[in-house]
Each structure stands twice: as C-alpha cells, then as structure tokens.
Motif scaffolding. Sequence first.
Motif, short mmCIF file in Angstrom:
data_model
loop_
_atom_site.label_atom_id
_atom_site.label_comp_id
_atom_site.label_asym_id
_atom_site.label_seq_id
_atom_site.Cartn_x
_atom_site.Cartn_y
_atom_site.Cartn_z
N PHE A 11 -11.87 36.89 49.06
CA PHE A 11 -10.69 36.19 48.90
C PHE A 11 -10.92 35.16 47.71
O PHE A 11 -10.17 34.72 46.75
N LYS A 12 -11.92 34.35 47.95
CA LYS A 12 -12.27 33.27 47.24
C LYS A 12 -12.43 33.67 45.60
O LYS A 12 -11.96 32.93 44.61
N TRP A 15 -9.01 34.73 44.16
CA TRP A 15 -8.30 33.58 43.91
C TRP A 15 -8.71 32.87 42.68
O TRP A 15 -7.76 32.50 41.75
N SER A 19 -5.91 32.53 40.10
CA SER A 19 -5.35 31.11 39.69
C SER A 19 -6.27 30.30 38.65
O SER A 19 -5.47 29.22 38.13
N ALA A 24 -8.13 27.82 47.16
CA ALA A 24 -6.84 28.39 47.43
C ALA A 24 -6.06 27.11 48.19
O ALA A 24 -6.47 26.31 49.03
N GLU A 36 3.01 28.94 45.96
CA GLU A 36 1.66 29.05 45.94
C GLU A 36 0.93 29.16 47.32
O GLU A 36 0.08 29.94 47.32
N ALA A 40 -0.70 32.77 48.36
CA ALA A 40 -2.15 32.72 48.81
C ALA A 40 -2.36 33.35 50.09
O ALA A 40 -3.29 34.03 50.43
N GLN A 44 -4.62 36.64 50.82
CA GLN A 44 -5.76 36.45 51.83
C GLN A 44 -5.65 37.62 53.00
O GLN A 44 -6.27 38.16 53.51
#
Length: 69
Positions: A11-12, A15, A19, A24, A36, A40, A44
């Motif tokens: 996820f990190k 993201w 973005s 996040a 936003e 997120a 996630q």
Amino acid sequence: MLGGALAGVIFKQVWKLASGKDDAPQANSEEYGWGEVLLAAAVQGAIFGVVKAAIDRSAARSLHRATGQ
C-alpha cells in the motif's frame, strides 16, 4: 501477521506512486479532504483484501496437496 505487513508495504508503494506523497492521509488529519482520505482507505482495503485472499488461497492449495483433500 506477515500478510498484514506485506499489504502495508504494498500500500505504501502504491500510494507513493499514485499520489507522489510518502504518507497516506490519516482519517483524522485536517490537512486532507474527504476525497483523498476515502480514496486512500478504499485503496488500502482493496490491497489488504487481495493479499488476504492470496494467502488464504495459497494455504488451501498447500493443505490440499499435503492431504489430498
């Protein structure tokens, strides 16, 4: 627990790519808007769901191979 950690790392990275930001947004942070924060959370959740399904499926296949059932 390993699946949760793996999903968090994925996820990190997703993201960061999507973005351009390292972190996040947190739901209680005033510096981010609703859109936003909700985006997120949705990304996630999807990643965690996919990782969990992949781990569960892998475990089921391994059990089937080991036991024949």
